[in-house]
Design an enzyme around this catalytic site. Structure first.
Site, mmCIF file in Angstrom:
data_model
loop_
_atom_site.group_PDB
_atom_site.id
_atom_site.type_symbol
_atom_site.label_atom_id
_atom_site.label_comp_id
_atom_site.label_asym_id
_atom_site.label_seq_id
_atom_site.Cartn_x
_atom_site.Cartn_y
_atom_site.Cartn_z
ATOM 1 N N THR A 208 -4.949 -4.624 -4.167
ATOM 2 C CA THR A 208 -3.975 -4.062 -3.224
ATOM 3 C C THR A 208 -4.647 -3.573 -1.956
ATOM 4 O O THR A 208 -5.817 -3.190 -1.954
ATOM 5 C CB THR A 208 -3.210 -2.880 -3.857
ATOM 6 N N ASN A 210 -4.688 -0.618 0.509
ATOM 7 C CA ASN A 210 -4.351 0.796 0.501
ATOM 8 C C ASN A 210 -4.176 1.257 1.947
ATOM 9 O O ASN A 210 -5.140 1.313 2.713
ATOM 10 C CB ASN A 210 -5.469 1.574 -0.197
ATOM 11 N N GLU A 257 0.322 1.320 -1.472
ATOM 12 C CA GLU A 257 -0.547 0.198 -1.832
ATOM 13 C C GLU A 257 0.271 -1.088 -1.884
ATOM 14 O O GLU A 257 1.320 -1.128 -2.535
ATOM 15 C CB GLU A 257 -1.220 0.447 -3.178
#
Length: 308
Positions: A208, A210, A257
């Protein structure tokens, strides 16, 4: 579109103009109607259209600590206003000194002396000057004195709901990104720079991005969402977005995220935008990794269907 910092930036020899004034956070359908009316009237009169807005948000100066969640960051707001055909965006620094400017001086200094207003277009609930003492009725009286017209732009509503920045913030705060989009006329957007997180998503097979967001950004309620991830100069990507504290891993810091579907590149350090399409589910706590990974896989497929 010309961009001025302060109304004093109006050039010498500046002619008459049609002016509209407001914070315009969100540039939602109501704002679009007001600004669009000002642009249309300026073209009819053969003069320039000017949008006057403020930075920072007046609430933070008048009542420190009360800054509302921001629906559109300054650069995004300018882009949206420019897209409406405005000739000039004038951003007035909202200082404590400026907040004490009496309503009559506000009109004389800004609208008459510097912008040479031929017409002022404002919403029905427009207030101005020290302690918001000025209203549309006072503006009309001053217009007769100084030789400019005033036209009110009615509030925009659908199904009995008046579109306002406060209403949209409440939708975002509740995670109702569909209702927010209906009032905005486009998906709600959150922007930020990609920073390094725990890299737990990578370990789970779903790396992901962030996002470090602005301190006042209007971030939707905790949950999982389908969104479009927008990169500068790139095609939008479908993204499953998790907002919250990662309860399965006893997280405490609230994070945004985004897992970009069908993307394998590196996003660290990039400034991205997330356009929220749908709320998929609430945040949940899982007793083991396997059900969490299975749930993420389902979230990804639902995102793919929602974003298209």
């Amino acid at each position: 579109m010309q961009r001025w910092r302060g109304y004093e930036a109006a050039p010498g020899g500046w002619g008459r103009s049609v002016v509209t004034i407001g914070v315009f956070d969100g540039v939602h359908k109501g704002h679009q109607a007001t600004i669009g009316h000002a642009v249309a009237r300026a073209r009819e009169l053969g003069v320039k259209s000017v949008v006057v807005t403020f930075d920072p948000h007046p609430a933070e100066v008048v009542r420190p600590g009360s800054h509302p969640a921001v629906l559109t960051e300054p650069a995004r707001k300018a882009e949206l206003i420019e897209a409406l055909g405005v000739d000039v965006l004038c951003v007035v620094p909202f200082t404590p000194e400026f907040s004490r400017l009496p309503a009559e001086a506000f009109v004389h200094d800004i609208l008459v002396e510097h912008l040479h207003a031929a017409l002022v277009v404002v919403g029905d609930n427009f207030r101005f000057g020290h302690r918001a003492a000025g209203d549309v009725a006072l503006l009309e009286r001053l217009g007769r004195t100084f030789g400019f017209g005033v036209e009110g732009a009615p509030l925009v509503a659908e199904a009995g709901t008046v579109f306002s920045s406060t209403y949209i913030r409440s939708c975002v705060d509740a995670g109702d990104v569909v209702a927010a989009a209906a009032a905005l006329g486009r998906p709600h957007r959150v922007e930020g720079v990609v920073v390094r997180g725990d890299q737990r998503g990578r370990e789970l097979g779903y790396p992901t991005a962030n996002l470090l967001t602005h301190r006042y950004a209007a971030v939707p309620a905790d949950g999982v969402y389908a969104a479009r991830l927008v990169r500068r100069g790139g095609e939008p990507l479908a993204a499953a977005v998790s907002i919250g504290t990662n309860p399965t891993f006893s997280g405490r810091e609230r994070r945004v995220e985004a897992y970009a579907l069908d993307f394998t590149g590196d996003l660290y350090g990039e400034r991205l935008a997330l356009d929220f399409v749908a709320h998929l589910r609430e945040q949940r706590t899982y007793d083991a990794i396997e059900p969490l990974v299975a749930q993420i896989a389902e979230d990804v497929e639902r995102t793919r269907r929602a974003v298209g």
